[in-house]
Design an enzyme around this catalytic site. Structure first.
Site, mmCIF file in Angstrom:
data_model
loop_
_atom_site.group_PDB
_atom_site.id
_atom_site.type_symbol
_atom_site.label_atom_id
_atom_site.label_comp_id
_atom_site.label_asym_id
_atom_site.label_seq_id
_atom_site.Cartn_x
_atom_site.Cartn_y
_atom_site.Cartn_z
ATOM 1 N N CYS A 23 0.835 -1.213 0.000
ATOM 2 C CA CYS A 23 0.000 0.000 0.000
ATOM 3 C C CYS A 23 0.867 1.259 0.000
ATOM 4 C CB CYS A 23 -0.959 -0.034 1.183
ATOM 5 S SG CYS A 23 -0.207 -0.496 2.761
HETATM 6 N N1 LIG Z 1 -4.492 -4.168 4.935
HETATM 7 C C1 LIG Z 1 -3.934 -3.466 3.949
HETATM 8 O O1 LIG Z 1 -4.090 -2.224 3.868
HETATM 9 C C2 LIG Z 1 -3.083 -4.137 2.910
HETATM 10 C C3 LIG Z 1 -2.660 -3.393 1.803
HETATM 11 C C4 LIG Z 1 -1.849 -4.005 0.839
HETATM 12 C C5 LIG Z 1 -1.466 -5.334 0.990
HETATM 13 N N2 LIG Z 1 -1.890 -6.027 2.098
HETATM 14 C C6 LIG Z 1 -1.451 -7.421 2.210
HETATM 15 O O2 LIG Z 1 -2.573 -8.283 1.994
HETATM 16 C C7 LIG Z 1 -2.458 -9.436 2.841
HETATM 17 C C8 LIG Z 1 -3.692 -9.495 3.740
HETATM 18 O O3 LIG Z 1 -3.689 -8.328 4.559
HETATM 19 P P1 LIG Z 1 -4.911 -7.997 5.529
HETATM 20 O O4 LIG Z 1 -4.607 -6.670 6.120
HETATM 21 O O5 LIG Z 1 -6.205 -8.215 4.830
HETATM 22 O O6 LIG Z 1 -4.708 -9.138 6.634
HETATM 23 P P2 LIG Z 1 -5.751 -9.687 7.696
HETATM 24 O O7 LIG Z 1 -6.862 -8.712 7.847
HETATM 25 O O8 LIG Z 1 -4.988 -10.087 8.884
HETATM 26 O O9 LIG Z 1 -6.340 -11.013 6.967
HETATM 27 C C9 LIG Z 1 -5.552 -12.166 6.786
HETATM 28 C C10 LIG Z 1 -6.396 -13.257 6.156
HETATM 29 O O10 LIG Z 1 -5.632 -14.453 6.010
HETATM 30 C C11 LIG Z 1 -6.213 -15.521 6.777
HETATM 31 N N3 LIG Z 1 -5.087 -16.256 7.367
HETATM 32 C C12 LIG Z 1 -4.257 -15.852 8.364
HETATM 33 N N4 LIG Z 1 -3.288 -16.762 8.572
HETATM 34 C C13 LIG Z 1 -3.515 -17.780 7.715
HETATM 35 C C14 LIG Z 1 -2.874 -19.007 7.442
HETATM 36 N N5 LIG Z 1 -1.776 -19.389 8.113
HETATM 37 N N6 LIG Z 1 -3.397 -19.827 6.481
HETATM 38 C C15 LIG Z 1 -4.493 -19.472 5.788
HETATM 39 N N7 LIG Z 1 -5.164 -18.298 5.993
HETATM 40 C C16 LIG Z 1 -4.671 -17.470 6.929
HETATM 41 C C17 LIG Z 1 -7.094 -14.834 7.792
HETATM 42 O O11 LIG Z 1 -8.132 -15.692 8.194
HETATM 43 P P3 LIG Z 1 -8.847 -15.563 9.676
HETATM 44 O O12 LIG Z 1 -9.208 -14.118 9.836
HETATM 45 O O13 LIG Z 1 -10.027 -16.448 9.570
HETATM 46 O O14 LIG Z 1 -7.831 -16.015 10.674
HETATM 47 C C18 LIG Z 1 -7.606 -13.650 6.971
HETATM 48 O O15 LIG Z 1 -8.617 -14.079 6.102
HETATM 49 C C19 LIG Z 1 -1.151 -9.263 3.648
HETATM 50 O O16 LIG Z 1 -0.114 -9.958 3.037
HETATM 51 C C20 LIG Z 1 -0.936 -7.753 3.601
HETATM 52 O O17 LIG Z 1 0.386 -7.363 3.752
HETATM 53 C C21 LIG Z 1 -2.686 -5.467 3.036
#
Ligand SMILES: NC(=O)c1ccc[n+]([C@@H]2O[C@H](COP(=O)([O-])OP(=O)(O)OC[C@H]3O[C@@H](n4cnc5c(N)ncnc54)[C@H](OP(=O)(O)O)[C@@H]3O)[C@@H](O)[C@H]2O)c1
Length: 323
Positions: A132
């Site tokens: 991001c």
């Molecule tokens: N948030 C942002 O602004 C943003 C921006 C750009 C890129 N990203 C990237 O996008 C990705 C997701 O970010 P996020 O902020 O959406 O994260 P998040 O809210 O923590 O969501 C993570 C997701 O992955 C699942 N998960 C966690 N550990 C897992 C595992 N070991 N095996 C399978 N599923 C698993 C979680 O399921 P449960 O909730 O059911 O545990 C949840 O659905 C990351 O790599 C992050 O760096 C995020």
């Protein structure tokens, strides 16, 4: 109308939910599966569609033309490979394959900073969706780098703030409402945030000549949005500082060049980056102040991922995206 089946791994997280919402509104995509980890088996209603989260192990990867992985860093790479083995193409939102990582360098995975690198995407099996903060920063400084206007060896200073969804959905005491509200703080001070390597690598690729990125992120007590203030020492003074950006980004529907500094309200829930450029007064060296704003969950994550999927699938790039 034909719809391409797509799957979302990590659909219960912030980026994954945003993906599901964008897919629901997309005229040419339909959701084949949505996975979760701790929330596996739970139901959710996202953008009017009922979803039941399956465990990643139970996701029918082969049913999807494109799999989006919105999994945490480190957990994603394995699923990218599994989706590939099942015959799907992948847009990976994690950092696992991005520039600046060993595996990204080794595998030569194209970087999905769409406006600057779209010609590498159509034949790709895996696309590394940018972080991001790097999206906000790299689109803002690219015109200067590509035109060789940054002073060789000069440091590009980035002070940026993100809303709390940037930290993901997992509970953390330091992100409780009472800890965050009505406060403002820097984190990862010392230029060691994970996004530094990604920004440094792409800065070099875009033509930076030994230019370091000195990046200090801040936590902003809002749910979504990133605002970055970037100062760049330049080779010469600019009479019309905006003209280079207007020329570089002509006909780009998701890049807005603004005469006034953007605010988060200009960009939230939109797949755009909004950029202003101003010459600094009262300094000895020519310096530009670039301010860049995005929604971290849309242009900084799910929106850009859909943009890349549209290119992968041969669809018009803006299809289904909120401008
Ligand atoms: N948030 C942002 O602004 C943003 C921006 C750009 C890129 N990203 C990237 O996008 C990705 C997701 O970010 P996020 O902020 O959406 O994260 P998040 O809210 O923590 O969501 C993570 C997701 O992955 C699942 N998960 C966690 N550990 C897992 C595992 N070991 N095996 C399978 N599923 C698993 C979680 O399921 P449960 O909730 O059911 O545990 C949840 O659905 C990351 O790599 C992050 O760096 C995020």
């Amino acid at each position: 109308m034909h719809k391409f089946p797509v799957g979302v791994l990590g659909a219960s997280g912030y980026a994954g939910r945003e993906l599901c919402a964008l897919i629901a509104q997309h005229p040419s995509l339909e959701l084949a599966f949505a996975s979760a980890n701790e929330q596996r088996g739970q139901r959710a209603r996202i953008a009017g569609q009922e979803i039941t989260y399956v465990a990643a192990e139970d996701a029918r990867l082969a049913d999807a033309e494109v799999v989006f992985t919105a999994l945490p860093h480190g957990a994603s790479a394995r699923w990218v490979d599994d989706a590939r083995s099942a015959g799907a193409r992948v847009v990976d939102l994690s950092a696992d394959f991005r520039p600046g990582t060993e595996i990204g360098r080794h595998r030569g995975v194209p970087y999905g900073l769409t406006e600057l690198m779209r010609e590498r995407i159509p034949g790709a099996q895996v696309v590394a969706n940018p972080g991001c903060y790097p999206t906000a920063v790299l689109l803002a400084i690219a015109p200067l780098l590509m035109e060789g206007r940054v002073v060789p060896g000069a440091t590009i200073n980035v002070s940026a703030a993100s809303g709390v969804t940037g930290a993901g959905y997992s509970p953390r005491p330091d992100l409780l409402f009472a800890e965050v509200a009505e406060d403002f703080r820097a984190y990862s001070v010392g230029n060691n945030h994970r996004h530094v390597a990604e920004m440094q690598a792409v800065t070099r690729e875009l033509g930076g000549q030994n230019n370091d990125i000195l990046f200090t992120p801040h936590l902003l007590p809002v749910s979504r949005g990133i605002l970055a203030t970037i100062t760049v020492p330049t080779m010469d003074y600019a009479d019309d500082p905006l003209s280079l950006w207007k020329e570089c980004y002509t006909d780009e529907p998701f890049i807005e060049i603004a005469s006034e500094p953007p605010t988060l309200r200009d960009v939230v829930r939109r797949n755009v980056v909004r950029i202003s450029v101003t010459s600094a007064a009262n300094v000895n060296q020519p310096t530009l102040i670039i301010i860049s704003a995005i929604d971290n969950l849309v242009k900084g994550a799910a929106g850009q991922a859909i943009q890349n999927a549209n290119v992968l699938l041969g669809l018009s790039e803006p299809t289904g995206l909120p401008t």
